[in-house]
Design an enzyme around this catalytic site. Sequence first.
Site, PDB file in Angstrom:
ATOM      1  N   LEU A  17       0.772  -1.236  -0.026  1.00 45.97           N
ATOM      2  CA  LEU A  17       0.008  -0.037  -0.014  1.00 45.97           C
ATOM      3  C   LEU A  17       0.865   1.194   0.048  1.00 45.97           C
ATOM      4  CD1 LEU A  17      -2.844   1.178   0.232  1.00 45.97           C
ATOM      5  CD2 LEU A  17      -2.692   1.552   2.716  1.00 45.97           C
ATOM      6  N   LYS A 158      -9.231   0.479   5.689  1.00 43.94           N
ATOM      7  CA  LYS A 158      -9.877  -0.752   5.708  1.00 43.94           C
ATOM      8  C   LYS A 158      -9.048  -1.846   5.585  1.00 43.94           C
ATOM      9  CE  LYS A 158     -11.220  -2.556   1.517  1.00 43.94           C
ATOM     10  NZ  LYS A 158     -10.754  -2.181   0.324  1.00 43.94           N
ATOM     11  N   GLU A 226     -13.871  -4.702 -12.296  1.00 50.74           N
ATOM     12  CA  GLU A 226     -12.544  -5.034 -12.433  1.00 50.74           C
ATOM     13  C   GLU A 226     -12.447  -5.919 -13.666  1.00 50.74           C
ATOM     14  OE1 GLU A 226     -10.060  -2.914  -8.958  1.00 50.74           O
ATOM     15  OE2 GLU A 226     -10.440  -5.318  -8.751  1.00 50.74           O
ATOM     16  N   ASP A 245     -14.689  -6.270   0.663  1.00 46.26           N
ATOM     17  CA  ASP A 245     -13.622  -5.428   0.066  1.00 46.26           C
ATOM     18  C   ASP A 245     -13.942  -4.161  -0.689  1.00 46.26           C
ATOM     19  OD1 ASP A 245     -10.922  -5.247  -0.857  1.00 46.26           O
ATOM     20  OD2 ASP A 245     -11.608  -6.013  -2.741  1.00 46.26           O
ATOM     21  N   HIS A 250     -16.623   1.087  -0.129  1.00 45.75           N
ATOM     22  CA  HIS A 250     -16.689   1.912  -1.136  1.00 45.75           C
ATOM     23  C   HIS A 250     -17.858   2.222  -1.772  1.00 45.75           C
ATOM     24  CE1 HIS A 250     -12.522   1.428  -1.013  1.00 45.75           C
ATOM     25  NE2 HIS A 250     -12.350   0.252  -1.677  1.00 45.75           N
ATOM     26  N   LYS A 336     -14.946  -9.015  -9.681  1.00 45.05           N
ATOM     27  CA  LYS A 336     -13.605  -9.176  -9.841  1.00 45.05           C
ATOM     28  C   LYS A 336     -13.578  -9.978 -11.572  1.00 45.05           C
ATOM     29  CE  LYS A 336     -11.309  -7.311  -6.164  1.00 45.05           C
ATOM     30  NZ  LYS A 336     -10.083  -6.512  -6.466  1.00 45.05           N
ATOM     31  N   TYR A 378     -23.207  12.120 -17.969  1.00 50.87           N
ATOM     32  CA  TYR A 378     -24.079  12.090 -19.070  1.00 50.87           C
ATOM     33  C   TYR A 378     -25.514  11.863 -18.740  1.00 50.87           C
ATOM     34  CZ  TYR A 378     -23.049   7.420 -19.991  1.00 50.87           C
ATOM     35  OH  TYR A 378     -22.677   5.949 -19.971  1.00 50.87           O
ATOM     36  N   SER A 400     -17.766  15.308 -20.576  1.00 45.68           N
ATOM     37  CA  SER A 400     -16.614  14.396 -20.245  1.00 45.68           C
ATOM     38  C   SER A 400     -15.333  15.113 -19.859  1.00 45.68           C
ATOM     39  CB  SER A 400     -16.352  13.810 -21.811  1.00 45.68           C
ATOM     40  OG  SER A 400     -16.104  12.620 -21.544  1.00 45.68           O
TER      41      SER A 400
HETATM   42  C1  BG6 Z   1      -9.293  -1.569  -2.917  1.00 46.05           C
HETATM   43  C2  BG6 Z   1      -9.656  -3.203  -2.998  1.00 46.05           C
HETATM   44  O1  BG6 Z   1      -9.898  -0.881  -1.688  1.00 46.05           O
HETATM   45  O2  BG6 Z   1      -9.955  -0.851  -3.725  1.00 46.05           O
HETATM   46  C3  BG6 Z   1      -9.254  -3.499  -4.200  1.00 46.05           C
HETATM   47  O3  BG6 Z   1      -8.941  -3.708  -1.946  1.00 46.05           O
HETATM   48  C4  BG6 Z   1      -9.707  -2.821  -5.385  1.00 46.05           C
HETATM   49  O4  BG6 Z   1      -9.574  -5.168  -4.268  1.00 46.05           O
HETATM   50  C5  BG6 Z   1      -9.582  -1.372  -5.180  1.00 46.05           C
HETATM   51  O5  BG6 Z   1      -8.949  -3.165  -6.576  1.00 46.05           O
HETATM   52  C6  BG6 Z   1      -9.944  -0.555  -6.207  1.00 46.05           C
HETATM   53  O6  BG6 Z   1      -9.605   0.796  -6.282  1.00 46.05           O
HETATM   54  P1  BG6 Z   1      -9.741   1.687  -7.632  1.00 46.05           P
HETATM   55  O7  BG6 Z   1      -9.558   3.115  -6.932  1.00 46.05           O
HETATM   56  O8  BG6 Z   1      -8.799   1.322  -8.530  1.00 46.05           O
HETATM   57  O9  BG6 Z   1     -10.950   1.712  -7.925  1.00 46.05           O
END
Ligand code: BG6
Length: 484
Positions: A17, A158, A226, A245, A250, A336, A378, A400
């Site tokens: 990190l 976290k 992702e 996660d 988020h 993912k 948009y 944009s």
């Molecule tokens: C992190 C997760 O908090 O956020 C990861 O642990 C994830 O699994 C990442 O890939 C995504 O962050 P961002 O900013 O790339 O969307």
Amino acid sequence: PEAGCLSIVVLGASGDLAKKKTFPALFNLFRQGFLLSNEVHIFGYARTNISTEGLRERLHGYLGKGNEDSTKESDYLSKFLQLIKYVSGSYDSEEGFLLLNKEISEHETSKNSQPGTSRRLFYLALPPSVYRSVCRMIRSYCMNQSDLTGWTRIIVEKPFGKDLSSAEELSAQLGELFDEKQLYRIDHYLGKELVQNLLVLRFANRFFLPLWNRDNIDNVQIVFRENFGTKGRGGYFDEYGIIRDIIQNHLLQVFCLVAMEKPVSLKPEHVRDEKVKVLQSVLPIQPEEVVLGQYDGYKDDPTVSPQSNTPTFATVILRIHNERWEGVPFILKAGKALNSSKAEIRVQFKEVPGDIYKCQKQGRNEFVIRLQPLEAMYMKLTVKKPGLEMSTIQSELDLSYTQRYQDVTIPEAYERLILDTIRGDQQHFVRRDELKAAWEIFTPLLHKIDDGDLKPLLYKPSSRGPPEADQLLAKAGYVQTHGY
Ligand code: BG6
């Protein structure tokens, strides 16, 4: 006035990190003049037995990448590296933290800091298993001794626990050591440009004020995708899964900003009060409004248990019991190893009553906020198809960021949040009661998954995830629109 010198301590300085996020953010703040050589010192602390020179070399390796040919950049970098010092020690060692404190104090003395004005920021880029002992050590040996303008602040990342009770336990432990004002719980989504724009959009535009409710909005999606799997983080991920996660933190933070009521003001406490309220208004999640998935090949990772029941994909519908949102599904979806990488919010409006153009089959009005990649927002709307015929098509009003704000570099989330911490602004950090309310929503579901009562469906990597998730979306009322 906060004139005292600033010491930033990165704990876990040799970890992933720190490498990917913390040091690059600090370097960028330095390049932009937010960290000044004459007042700042950055201390790396970790168990790895290297010297200050050793850490500087590592940092040089990854911070300098791509800019090797620019004298200006390498000049910035060498000035930045001069600010770095490394202290090695374990996370429960008195000597280590006494030494760290000695180094910080020497730095403060060398800068002629007035007693009581120095500022100490501790960034815990560490696994949660050591939070408690590290915080104890900081509390016992490394606090700023001051009652003037100086301070000690702690940034924690976290995972804050694994469920309601473990999170509450951690909160209580940290709460014994530090005041809530000193704790900055980072959720980096709150530092993203378009997430920070959400309250502005909602509360500074007449367009949205009267429409933002159950009378006009049919459903809301908050989506994270992702296109890669766990990428070497299988060990961590298998213990947590996609809900812990991504969704519980988020996406739920984004959800709060989309759904909360207008705060009394922009004071951090006012904003966070409203976030807590909307979280507390969420009804219990119904298992039939959840689809879980696990991508085929996930268990090939040797750090993942061969019996793993951990979801790498989830769609969860949240329902809010209040006047504004009764009956509107908020669909939170994260996965993912999908077919694309994207994070966006889709607000889908209801159909036009008494439609005389028969245009509904072309799609409904939708307001899309794309958080990444390529920040944009948009509005999908129906217009007359240009030409002699009177027919309609779906088109977009499009803002944009890459086109409209070509000369602005959008800051990295971590830069902004570290700067907020230095400035003492907690608006974009998660308060203790907010964290608790977030865990209250997801804990029953997580326990069902942990107990094996809910199992993920297998999905193909690079796909949209399990088809059942799209069926759930359709059932919740989402109508697929075309284009874009
Ligand atoms: C992190 C997760 O908090 O956020 C990861 O642990 C994830 O699994 C990442 O890939 C995504 O962050 P961002 O900013 O790339 O969307």
